[in-house]
Design an enzyme around this catalytic site. Structure first.
Site, PDB file in Angstrom:
ATOM      1  N   LYS A  82     -23.044 -32.224  25.930  1.00 29.84           N
ATOM      2  CA  LYS A  82     -22.382 -30.959  25.371  1.00 29.84           C
ATOM      3  C   LYS A  82     -23.225 -30.044  25.510  1.00 29.84           C
ATOM      4  O   LYS A  82     -24.321 -30.014  24.755  1.00 29.84           O
ATOM      5  CB  LYS A  82     -21.645 -31.285  24.115  1.00 29.84           C
ATOM      6  CG  LYS A  82     -21.003 -30.149  23.645  1.00 29.84           C
ATOM      7  CD  LYS A  82     -20.587 -30.275  22.062  1.00 29.84           C
ATOM      8  CE  LYS A  82     -20.101 -28.954  21.370  1.00 29.84           C
ATOM      9  NZ  LYS A  82     -19.448 -29.336  20.056  1.00 29.84           N
TER      10      LYS A  82
ATOM     11  N   GLN B  73     -21.323 -39.263  19.777  1.00 32.12           N
ATOM     12  CA  GLN B  73     -22.024 -37.993  20.188  1.00 32.12           C
ATOM     13  C   GLN B  73     -23.291 -38.119  19.373  1.00 32.12           C
ATOM     14  O   GLN B  73     -23.218 -38.151  18.133  1.00 32.12           O
ATOM     15  CB  GLN B  73     -21.309 -36.439  19.851  1.00 32.12           C
ATOM     16  CG  GLN B  73     -22.378 -35.432  20.222  1.00 32.12           C
ATOM     17  CD  GLN B  73     -21.592 -34.112  19.894  1.00 32.12           C
ATOM     18  OE1 GLN B  73     -21.922 -33.870  18.691  1.00 32.12           O
ATOM     19  NE2 GLN B  73     -21.439 -33.562  20.862  1.00 32.12           N
TER      20      GLN B  73
ATOM     21  N   PRO C 283     -15.747 -33.192  19.737  1.00 35.36           N
ATOM     22  CA  PRO C 283     -16.498 -33.734  18.411  1.00 35.36           C
ATOM     23  C   PRO C 283     -16.557 -32.510  17.436  1.00 35.36           C
ATOM     24  O   PRO C 283     -16.797 -31.464  17.640  1.00 35.36           O
ATOM     25  CB  PRO C 283     -17.804 -34.009  18.967  1.00 35.36           C
ATOM     26  CG  PRO C 283     -17.989 -33.416  19.937  1.00 35.36           C
ATOM     27  CD  PRO C 283     -16.644 -33.143  20.781  1.00 35.36           C
ATOM     28  N   MET C 284     -16.043 -32.524  16.149  1.00 34.30           N
ATOM     29  CA  MET C 284     -16.028 -31.388  15.125  1.00 34.30           C
ATOM     30  C   MET C 284     -16.480 -32.150  14.019  1.00 34.30           C
ATOM     31  O   MET C 284     -16.110 -33.160  13.247  1.00 34.30           O
ATOM     32  CB  MET C 284     -14.840 -31.012  14.948  1.00 34.30           C
ATOM     33  CG  MET C 284     -14.063 -30.372  16.284  1.00 34.30           C
ATOM     34  SD  MET C 284     -12.252 -29.766  15.937  1.00 34.30           S
ATOM     35  CE  MET C 284     -11.712 -31.520  16.325  1.00 34.30           C
ATOM     36  N   LEU C 285     -17.593 -31.658  13.117  1.00 31.44           N
ATOM     37  CA  LEU C 285     -18.161 -32.192  11.955  1.00 31.44           C
ATOM     38  C   LEU C 285     -17.364 -31.962  10.885  1.00 31.44           C
ATOM     39  O   LEU C 285     -16.475 -30.877  10.574  1.00 31.44           O
ATOM     40  CB  LEU C 285     -19.615 -31.227  11.666  1.00 31.44           C
ATOM     41  CG  LEU C 285     -20.372 -31.734  10.671  1.00 31.44           C
ATOM     42  CD1 LEU C 285     -21.025 -33.121  10.894  1.00 31.44           C
ATOM     43  CD2 LEU C 285     -21.334 -30.628  10.302  1.00 31.44           C
TER      44      LEU C 285
ATOM     45  N   CYS D 218     -24.830 -27.739  19.441  1.00 29.63           N
ATOM     46  CA  CYS D 218     -24.903 -27.182  18.161  1.00 29.63           C
ATOM     47  C   CYS D 218     -25.786 -26.075  17.799  1.00 29.63           C
ATOM     48  O   CYS D 218     -27.160 -26.118  17.978  1.00 29.63           O
ATOM     49  CB  CYS D 218     -25.098 -28.281  17.032  1.00 29.63           C
ATOM     50  SG  CYS D 218     -24.959 -27.827  15.273  1.00 29.63           S
TER      51      CYS D 218
END
Length: 218
Positions: A196, A126, A72-74, A157
């Site tokens: 995560k 997520q 997952p990547m913003l 994060c």
């Protein structure tokens, strides 16, 4: 499914799909069919010759057989990116960007957040947040209404803005709260719940800290 009314046919003789050779197609009298992959069950229908359209996925007890996950990547793993990625890999698990559970519960445009093309399955949502009740409700919506295959809790994060909201990497300092969140989510849905995390958070970056965190969670 009535075996007497179904005939198993090699999919290569029916249509040209970019799937593995071991996939078989089961044809029914009503021309609605099931396509069996390694770990998923999809309802499909034949439209035109050589064209198969995925209608929707059935929930099953099968575990997805994925050895590779697209992290997952913003601002990266959005709907368009995931659709493109699925054209490159059939079995890798795709992840959404992090979505806060409250954004799901208090958003009138929820389709814009959660809706996706079924070709993207298997896919993991997520979630961000630290309220067990809200996380459980958001998970239930995602799985039952939008057909997500897995829910992932963000405990990684490090953004100051996220930390101020009491979620993300700072949750590693509160394993008991993480356990409470996971239990609530597991009770609300029938799909895997994962987390995560990072190797550490702030000055808590020793092997012992990570080991104890994972041990408590498991």
């Amino acid at each position: 499914m009535n075996n007497e009314k179904n005939k198993e046919i090699d999919i290569d003789k029916i249509c040209n799909l970019r799937f593995d050779k071991n996939i078989k197609l089961l044809l029914e009298d009503n021309d609605n069919s099931k396509i069996l992959n390694e770990g998923d069950i999809c309802l499909i229908k034949r439209t035109n010759i050589g064209d198969v359209q995925i209608e929707n996925n059935e929930k099953s007890k099968f575990q997805w057989s994925h050895k590779v996950s697209i992290a997952p990547m913003l601002d990266i793993t959005n709907n368009y990116f995931r659709f493109f990625t699925r054209l490159l890999t059939r079995y890798s698990m795709l992840y959404t960007e992090m979505i806060h559970c409250d954004a799901i519960l208090h958003n009138s445009q929820i389709d814009n957040l959660l809706q996706f093309d079924p070709i993207q399955n298997p896919i993991t949502l997520q979630l961000g947040g630290s309220n067990p009740i809200n996380l459980a409700q958001a998970s239930k919506i995602a799985v039952e209404q939008y057909n997500y295959d897995e829910i992932n809790l963000n405990c990684g994060c490090p953004s100051p803005r996220v930390t101020c909201g009491s979620f993300g990497a700072c949750l590693m300092k509160e394993p008991e709260l993480v356990i409470e969140c996971i239990k609530a989510m597991e009770q609300s849905v029938n799909v895997p719940i994962t987390i995560k995390c990072r190797l550490g958070v702030d000055d808590l970056d020793s092997y012992e800290f990570l080991h104890n965190f994972i041990k408590k969670i498991l």
